[in-house]
Design an enzyme around this catalytic site. Structure first.
Site, PDB file in Angstrom:
ATOM      1  CB  SER A  38      -0.945   0.010   1.204  1.00  0.00           C
ATOM      2  OG  SER A  38      -0.212  -0.159   2.402  1.00  0.00           O
ATOM      3  CG  ASP A 271      -4.130   5.532   7.270  1.00  0.00           C
ATOM      4  OD1 ASP A 271      -2.943   5.388   7.646  1.00  0.00           O
ATOM      5  OD2 ASP A 271      -4.620   4.880   6.323  1.00  0.00           O
ATOM      6  CG  HIS A 274      -1.142   3.822   4.928  1.00  0.00           C
ATOM      7  ND1 HIS A 274      -2.287   3.293   5.473  1.00  0.00           N
ATOM      8  CD2 HIS A 274      -0.567   2.828   4.204  1.00  0.00           C
ATOM      9  CE1 HIS A 274      -2.414   2.034   5.085  1.00  0.00           C
ATOM     10  NE2 HIS A 274      -1.382   1.719   4.331  1.00  0.00           N
TER      11      HIS A 274
END
Length: 316
Positions: A38, A271, A274
């Site tokens: 990600s 978040d 990240h």
């Protein structure tokens, strides 16, 4: 690095081919081919989830993407990622392969599920060998430049700081407030990775195997957040479910009851797991123009050939 029970690392190693344009248009490489999780995904997981008619993950919902794209794109940030700040076109021999960051999901899913750090430490050699195996395959296919990132300092993430909160001050770094044990874990992964990369380089002297030191590039703003414009610090998440670090694993970012900061560029953490676009931009500049790659990237691709731009990544 999404906080889900499913690990996507091996899935992305096989599937994900990201094409990105920005700093290297008309530069040293005709394309960038990125494998990763990600930290590098520009929308493939979102697209695949939709094609398989699976329910959307929280990271496919607002406020993800709000800063640059003004809507969720599948990127795990408020805007662009490191890969978005780097170029693109074709051809393996003239492409820059970004191999990672890989390993984060394998460790995060296990550690955040409560497995001991000693047990998860036994995963590291297997994760690194998988990375090396893939690099060897790329070299055999003709790749001439492979950029291999290490892991970020996970002990500085809001998720770990929340879930492993302790009253024992000796567990924290006095300068950054990060959890020492988890940062040492990331350093262990990175040290083993560098050792293996050196071995690959010796076997393939005509290929540029470049180590990207994500860990120390990020530690710049964890040590001195104000210097990089993070006036709200580097540890607290911009988007989350409240608490000291604005992280709650039951109320993730994009949950209707979560909150999002009004100025993401003043935060390094997006978040909980990240980073923000602003943080990723600091890391990318440190890699491309600074001393955080071995060998230094600007010695292989001169800074004079870099072209700044907004840059967008297209989906596979």
């Amino acid at each position: 690095m999404a906080n889900r029970s499913l690990s996507y690392t091996s899935f992305f190693t096989i599937l994900q081919l990201l094409w990105s344009c920005t700093l290297y248009a008309n530069g040293c490489y005709t394309s960038i081919i990125s494998f990763g999780d990600s930290l590098a995904d520009t929308g493939n997981l979102k697209q695949l989830t939709s094609e398989l008619n699976q329910p959307p993950l929280h990271l496919f919902l607002p406020p993800y993407g709000e800063t640059f794209f003004h809507e969720p794109t599948g990127r795990c940030s408020n805007g662009r990622l490191i890969i978005d700040f780097i170029d693109c076109s074709h051809l393996i021999e003239h492409s820059l392969f970004l191999m990672g960051e890989i390993g984060g999901n394998d460790y995060n899913h296990a550690l955040l599920a409560g497995k001991s750090i000693d047990e998860v430490g036994t995963y590291v050699p297997f994760v690194v060998e998988t990375i090396i195996s893939t690099i060897n395959e790329l070299v055999e296919m003709g790749a001439k430049t492979v950029l291999v990132p290490g892991n970020l300092p996970i002990g500085c993430s809001a998720a770990y700081l929340t879930l492993y909160n302790s009253f024992d001050s000796t567990k924290y770094d006095n300068l950054t407030g990060c959890l020492i044990q988890f940062n040492k874990f990331a350093e262990y992964h990175n040290k083993l990775l560098v050792t293996k990369l050196n071995q690959v380089q010796e076997l393939h002297p005509d290929t540029n195997i470049i180590y990207a030191d994500y860990y120390n590039a990020a530690m710049q703003f964890f040590r001195s957040p104000e210097k990089y414009g993070f006036e709200n610090g580097a540890l607290k998440a911009c988007c989350g479910g409240g608490g000291t670090f604005n992280y709650n694993d039951l109320i993730l970012c994009a949950n209707p009851t979560s909150t999002v900061c009004s100025k993401p560029y003043t935060y390094a953490n997006w978040d909980g797991l990240h980073l923000t676009e602003a943080a990723y931009k600091v890391i990318s500049k440190s890699l491309l123009q600074g001393p955080y790659t071995v060998p230094q990237f600007n010695s292989l691709c001169p800074t004079s050939m870099l072209k700044e731009g907004d840059g967008l990544s297209s989906f596979m």
